[in-house]
Design an enzyme around this catalytic site. Structure first.
Site, short mmCIF file in Angstrom:
data_model
loop_
_atom_site.label_atom_id
_atom_site.label_comp_id
_atom_site.label_asym_id
_atom_site.label_seq_id
_atom_site.Cartn_x
_atom_site.Cartn_y
_atom_site.Cartn_z
N ASP A 129 -31.49 -4.67 -4.50
CA ASP A 129 -30.26 -4.03 -4.91
C ASP A 129 -30.17 -2.42 -4.69
OD1 ASP A 129 -29.20 -6.19 -6.11
OD2 ASP A 129 -30.13 -5.73 -8.18
N GLY A 130 -31.62 -1.99 -4.52
CA GLY A 130 -31.82 -0.58 -3.85
C GLY A 130 -30.93 -0.17 -2.67
N ASN A 174 -24.17 1.73 -10.62
CA ASN A 174 -24.57 1.53 -11.61
C ASN A 174 -24.67 2.48 -13.07
OD1 ASN A 174 -25.44 -0.86 -10.46
ND2 ASN A 174 -27.53 -0.59 -10.37
#
Length: 262
Positions: free
Chosen positions: A45-46, A121
């Protein structure tokens, strides 16, 4: 169809990138790292967050899809052994587009122009050291005087990230809301907070007015910045949205289950 690939710098991810590029070349797709129609991330996800911020100025023209080789693949829901099917699906347009809301953060400082950020996010606000004291306004009305470690404002997609670790609710990403969650608030006879995450609908705003002139830490997704003389932070749902290319029948709740339960 123009594509770009963003990847982690480990050997496995690089090998997958090379294989995927060869497959795309065979299928007649052209690589364009400046103006891609679709961005494939290889990692976790990073890696996808990094790609989002790299292409933040062309979100209405670019869709994202992730291949999971990292530690957590909530956004990256394709596995390495599926890359041939992924390449075929992209080449032949066999995907749909899902759009999710983003948050715009505006930071004001003494004797400086406001800075704006887009958040996929979450955005967190805390002091470099010590207890954060901040007045929290909802729709420009004072709601509470918060004291604690900090505050987290998350998007629906970000509700499964740091927000979840703080005890916030998991929200379906198509719902246009933002969530305000406390980080270790102080509650005693002198200081009181609501002690619960707050979910705000579209067109409502959050304003934070810090007290004191200490150094503050602002995080925007995976980026961390140290600032001084912050006078105000404003949060609202952005008019822009992020686009994800979906090629297989994996629902949001499937991804939640696979990430946290399975």
């Amino acid at each position: 169809m123009k594509y770009a690939i963003r990847t982690r710098h480990d050997l496995m991810s690089q090998e997958i990138r090379n294989h995927l590029k060869e497959r795309f070349d065979t299928l007649g797709l052209s690589e364009d790292n400046t103006e891609p129609d679709i961005v494939i991330t290889i990692g976790g996800d990073g890696t996808l967050l990094d790609a989002f911020h790299h292409y933040v100025d062309r979100l209405d023209m670019t869709a994202f899809v992730g291949i999971h080789t990292g530690h957590l693949g909530f956004y990256a829901d394709w596995l390495p052994h599926e890359i041939n099917a992924l390449a075929e699906g992209i080449a032949h347009g066999k995907y749909s587009i899902e759009t999710y809301p983003l948050i715009e953060v505006r930071m004001s400082k003494l004797n400086a122009e406001p800075q704006k950020y887009l958040v996929l996010n979450e955005a967190t606000f805390r002091l470099a050291s010590g207890t954060l004291a901040v007045d929290v306004y909802l729709q420009n009305e004072l709601f509470e005087c918060f004291r604690g470690d900090g505050l987290c404002v998350s998007t629906p997609t970000g509700s499964t990230a740091y927000n979840r670790s703080l005890g916030g609710a998991i929200i379906h990403p198509t719902i246009e809301v933002m969530q305000l969650t406390e980080m270790a608030s102080i509650n005693n006879r002198v200081f009181r907070t609501i002690g619960s995450p707050l979910i705000l609908p579209k067109d409502q705003t959050i304003k934070l007015i810090p007290t004191g002139a200490k150094k503050c830490i602002l995080t925007i997704d995976h980026h961390t910045e140290l600032h001084e003389d912050v006078t105000r932070l404003d949060y609202e749902l952005s008019g822009k949205k992020v686009q994800f290319a979906r090629l297989k029948a994996s629902t949001f709740w499937n991804r939640v289950h696979n990430s946290f339960i399975n």
